[in-house]
Design a protein around this motif. Structure first.
Motif, PDB file in Angstrom:
ATOM      1  N   ALA A  32      67.158  -5.991  -1.233  1.00  0.00           N
ATOM      2  CA  ALA A  32      66.351  -7.183  -0.985  1.00  0.00           C
ATOM      3  C   ALA A  32      66.004  -7.880  -2.298  1.00  0.00           C
ATOM      4  CB  ALA A  32      65.073  -6.796  -0.232  1.00  0.00           C
ATOM      5  N   VAL A  33      65.691  -7.088  -3.324  1.00  0.00           N
ATOM      6  CA  VAL A  33      65.418  -7.659  -4.656  1.00  0.00           C
ATOM      7  C   VAL A  33      66.651  -8.376  -5.185  1.00  0.00           C
ATOM      8  CG1 VAL A  33      64.963  -7.061  -7.070  1.00  0.00           C
ATOM      9  CG2 VAL A  33      63.607  -6.011  -5.253  1.00  0.00           C
ATOM     10  N   LEU A  34      67.825  -7.761  -5.002  1.00  0.00           N
ATOM     11  CA  LEU A  34      69.083  -8.363  -5.458  1.00  0.00           C
ATOM     12  C   LEU A  34      69.331  -9.709  -4.778  1.00  0.00           C
ATOM     13  CD1 LEU A  34      71.793  -8.147  -7.003  1.00  0.00           C
ATOM     14  CD2 LEU A  34      72.684  -6.878  -5.046  1.00  0.00           C
ATOM     15  N   LEU A  35      69.200  -9.739  -3.459  1.00  0.00           N
ATOM     16  CA  LEU A  35      69.463 -10.969  -2.710  1.00  0.00           C
ATOM     17  C   LEU A  35      68.413 -12.034  -2.985  1.00  0.00           C
ATOM     18  CD1 LEU A  35      70.545  -9.414   0.724  1.00  0.00           C
ATOM     19  CD2 LEU A  35      72.025 -10.424  -1.027  1.00  0.00           C
ATOM     20  N   ALA A  36      67.149 -11.623  -3.050  1.00  0.00           N
ATOM     21  CA  ALA A  36      66.073 -12.586  -3.282  1.00  0.00           C
ATOM     22  C   ALA A  36      66.171 -13.193  -4.678  1.00  0.00           C
ATOM     23  CB  ALA A  36      64.714 -11.904  -3.088  1.00  0.00           C
ATOM     24  N   MET A  64      74.530 -12.568 -13.862  1.00  0.00           N
ATOM     25  CA  MET A  64      73.988 -11.380 -14.511  1.00  0.00           C
ATOM     26  C   MET A  64      72.566 -11.036 -14.071  1.00  0.00           C
ATOM     27  SD  MET A  64      75.403 -12.218 -18.360  1.00  0.00           S
ATOM     28  CE  MET A  64      74.434 -10.908 -19.099  1.00  0.00           C
ATOM     29  N   THR A  65      71.708 -12.037 -13.979  1.00  0.00           N
ATOM     30  CA  THR A  65      70.280 -11.790 -13.789  1.00  0.00           C
ATOM     31  C   THR A  65      69.950 -10.976 -12.535  1.00  0.00           C
ATOM     32  OG1 THR A  65      69.770 -13.836 -14.988  1.00  0.00           O
ATOM     33  CG2 THR A  65      68.008 -12.870 -13.660  1.00  0.00           C
ATOM     34  N   PRO A  66      70.442 -11.355 -11.342  1.00  0.00           N
ATOM     35  CA  PRO A  66      70.061 -10.591 -10.145  1.00  0.00           C
ATOM     36  C   PRO A  66      70.507  -9.137 -10.200  1.00  0.00           C
ATOM     37  CG  PRO A  66      71.005 -12.719  -9.543  1.00  0.00           C
ATOM     38  CD  PRO A  66      71.267 -12.532 -10.994  1.00  0.00           C
ATOM     39  N   THR A  67      71.714  -8.888 -10.695  1.00  0.00           N
ATOM     40  CA  THR A  67      72.227  -7.518 -10.735  1.00  0.00           C
ATOM     41  C   THR A  67      71.437  -6.657 -11.713  1.00  0.00           C
ATOM     42  OG1 THR A  67      74.421  -8.447 -10.320  1.00  0.00           O
ATOM     43  CG2 THR A  67      74.322  -6.143 -10.953  1.00  0.00           C
ATOM     44  N   VAL A  68      71.102  -7.223 -12.860  1.00  0.00           N
ATOM     45  CA  VAL A  68      70.320  -6.474 -13.850  1.00  0.00           C
ATOM     46  C   VAL A  68      68.921  -6.186 -13.315  1.00  0.00           C
ATOM     47  CG1 VAL A  68      69.271  -6.583 -16.139  1.00  0.00           C
ATOM     48  CG2 VAL A  68      71.627  -7.351 -15.812  1.00  0.00           C
ATOM     49  N   ILE A  69      68.291  -7.171 -12.688  1.00  0.00           N
ATOM     50  CA  ILE A  69      66.951  -6.974 -12.120  1.00  0.00           C
ATOM     51  C   ILE A  69      66.978  -5.883 -11.055  1.00  0.00           C
ATOM     52  CG2 ILE A  69      65.158  -8.036 -10.684  1.00  0.00           C
ATOM     53  CD1 ILE A  69      65.687 -10.656 -12.154  1.00  0.00           C
ATOM     54  N   TRP A 154      82.987  -6.234 -17.954  1.00  0.00           N
ATOM     55  CA  TRP A 154      83.628  -4.968 -18.319  1.00  0.00           C
ATOM     56  C   TRP A 154      82.638  -3.806 -18.386  1.00  0.00           C
ATOM     57  CZ3 TRP A 154      84.956  -3.507 -23.985  1.00  0.00           C
ATOM     58  CH2 TRP A 154      85.549  -2.222 -24.005  1.00  0.00           C
ATOM     59  N   LEU A 155      81.485  -4.017 -19.040  1.00  0.00           N
ATOM     60  CA  LEU A 155      80.593  -2.893 -19.335  1.00  0.00           C
ATOM     61  C   LEU A 155      79.286  -2.897 -18.545  1.00  0.00           C
ATOM     62  CD1 LEU A 155      81.022  -2.768 -23.230  1.00  0.00           C
ATOM     63  CD2 LEU A 155      82.122  -1.316 -21.517  1.00  0.00           C
ATOM     64  N   LEU A 156      78.499  -3.957 -18.676  1.00  0.00           N
ATOM     65  CA  LEU A 156      77.153  -3.951 -18.108  1.00  0.00           C
ATOM     66  C   LEU A 156      77.152  -4.041 -16.584  1.00  0.00           C
ATOM     67  CD1 LEU A 156      74.120  -3.919 -18.523  1.00  0.00           C
ATOM     68  CD2 LEU A 156      74.197  -6.411 -18.854  1.00  0.00           C
ATOM     69  N   GLY A 157      77.954  -4.945 -16.035  1.00  0.00           N
ATOM     70  CA  GLY A 157      77.991  -5.101 -14.581  1.00  0.00           C
ATOM     71  C   GLY A 157      78.305  -3.804 -13.850  1.00  0.00           C
ATOM     72  N   PRO A 158      79.357  -3.084 -14.260  1.00  0.00           N
ATOM     73  CA  PRO A 158      79.654  -1.805 -13.604  1.00  0.00           C
ATOM     74  C   PRO A 158      78.515  -0.799 -13.683  1.00  0.00           C
ATOM     75  CG  PRO A 158      81.572  -2.548 -14.807  1.00  0.00           C
ATOM     76  CD  PRO A 158      80.460  -3.496 -15.150  1.00  0.00           C
ATOM     77  N   ILE A 159      77.813  -0.733 -14.819  1.00  0.00           N
ATOM     78  CA  ILE A 159      76.684   0.191 -14.937  1.00  0.00           C
ATOM     79  C   ILE A 159      75.617  -0.149 -13.901  1.00  0.00           C
ATOM     80  CG2 ILE A 159      74.772   0.930 -16.418  1.00  0.00           C
ATOM     81  CD1 ILE A 159      76.608   0.556 -18.816  1.00  0.00           C
ATOM     82  N   CYS A 160      75.271  -1.432 -13.805  1.00  0.00           N
ATOM     83  CA  CYS A 160      74.242  -1.859 -12.854  1.00  0.00           C
ATOM     84  C   CYS A 160      74.660  -1.582 -11.415  1.00  0.00           C
ATOM     85  CB  CYS A 160      73.959  -3.350 -13.038  1.00  0.00           C
ATOM     86  SG  CYS A 160      73.183  -3.785 -14.614  1.00  0.00           S
ATOM     87  N   GLU A 161      75.892  -1.903 -11.069  1.00  0.00           N
ATOM     88  CA  GLU A 161      76.351  -1.703  -9.695  1.00  0.00           C
ATOM     89  C   GLU A 161      76.447  -0.220  -9.345  1.00  0.00           C
ATOM     90  OE1 GLU A 161      79.973  -3.905  -9.252  1.00  0.00           O
ATOM     91  OE2 GLU A 161      78.918  -5.818  -9.005  1.00  0.00           O
ATOM     92  N   GLU A 162      76.857   0.600 -10.285  1.00  0.00           N
ATOM     93  CA  GLU A 162      76.936   2.036 -10.016  1.00  0.00           C
ATOM     94  C   GLU A 162      75.545   2.643  -9.820  1.00  0.00           C
ATOM     95  OE1 GLU A 162      79.775   3.831  -9.364  1.00  0.00           O
ATOM     96  OE2 GLU A 162      80.426   1.747  -9.314  1.00  0.00           O
TER      97      GLU A 162
END
Length: 254
Positions: A32-36, A64-69, A154-162
């Protein structure tokens, strides 16, 4: 990760940490945080225009912002309602996990290459690009923006999604009493793979995303820890991220 107590005799006794107190509610909250946050950031950036007209800087912020949050929220939950991310998400540094993650990453690259080739033939080249590729296509991009996007994909997105899917969702699935006895980690693998593919909100590419997600999930399943899937995910994302970087720098063209 177990704790260590010192007894009066001088020997060390390993004590198991209590199970975490978070489950599917935590994952749903993070989603919900991701979508909001995605909706809020998107509304602030678009402001009456359309997503296709956004400059690359805003595409980067909106991606970047929603995934990191969401990932930071997941980490905070494990700290507040569990034993912390290292223990609850099975996040520890092991060279064996890195090596295995690289192997599954190579497998993922093969699967992705074959999948993209077949998928392009089925839906056509104009419909085969990912959402972020479509947003940055044919737009001027500075070197700094191109490098930031490359490093994120390459690096940050995969870490956040995992952290979100094969960390929080995986841990929530394993926590179920019926799952511990019957399906165990295999149920977590199946559910996290399916949810990961659907969560990208690209219905046309969901089947392709399932193909991409399987080797990444297998790295988590085989190692029992998160580092393997992070490395596999980063390995799988390297070539697409590099393609966007080289295109932005004018080295290659679409």
């Amino acid at each position: 990760m177990p704790g260590v107590e010192q007894s009066t005799s001088g020997t060390q006794t390993v004590t198991a940490q209590p199970a975490h107190r978070w489950g599917f509610g935590a994952f749903l909250f993070v989603e919900a945080v991701l979508l909001a946050s995605a909706a809020l950031v998107g509304a602030l950036l678009v402001r009456g225009g359309n997503a296709e007209s956004l400059p690359v800087r805003d595409v980067l912020i909106g991606t970047m912002t929603p995934t990191v949050i969401a990932a930071l929220t997941a980490l905070a939950i494990t700290k507040l309602r569990g034993n912390g991310p290292l223990a609850d998400l099975r996040l520890s540094w092991r060279w064996d996990d890195v090596k295995l993650g690289l192997k599954f990453g190579v497998l993922g690259l093969v699967c992705t290459s074959v999948g993209v080739f077949v998928w392009t033939k089925v839906v056509g080249e104009e419909n085969s690009n990912s959402a972020i590729s479509a947003l940055v296509e044919d737009k001027p991009m500075s070197v700094s923006a191109a490098v930031v996007m490359f490093l994120y994909l390459w690096l940050l997105g995969p870490i956040c999604e995992e952290i979100i899917y094969r960390g929080l969702l995986w841990g929530a699935t394993e926590r179920l009493e019926w799952n511990k006895e019957k399906w165990g980690r295999f149920a977590a693998f199946l559910l996290s793979t399916a949810v990961f593919a659907m969560s990208h909100l690209e219905p046309l590419r969901t089947t392709l995303l399932l193909v991409i997600a399987v080797p990444i999930g297998l790295a988590r399943l085989v190692t029992g820890r998160l580092l393997g899937s992070i490395v596999a995910h980063q390995m799988n994302n390297f070539l697409p991220a590099l393609a966007i970087l080289l295109t932005a720098l004018g080295v290659v063209s679409y």
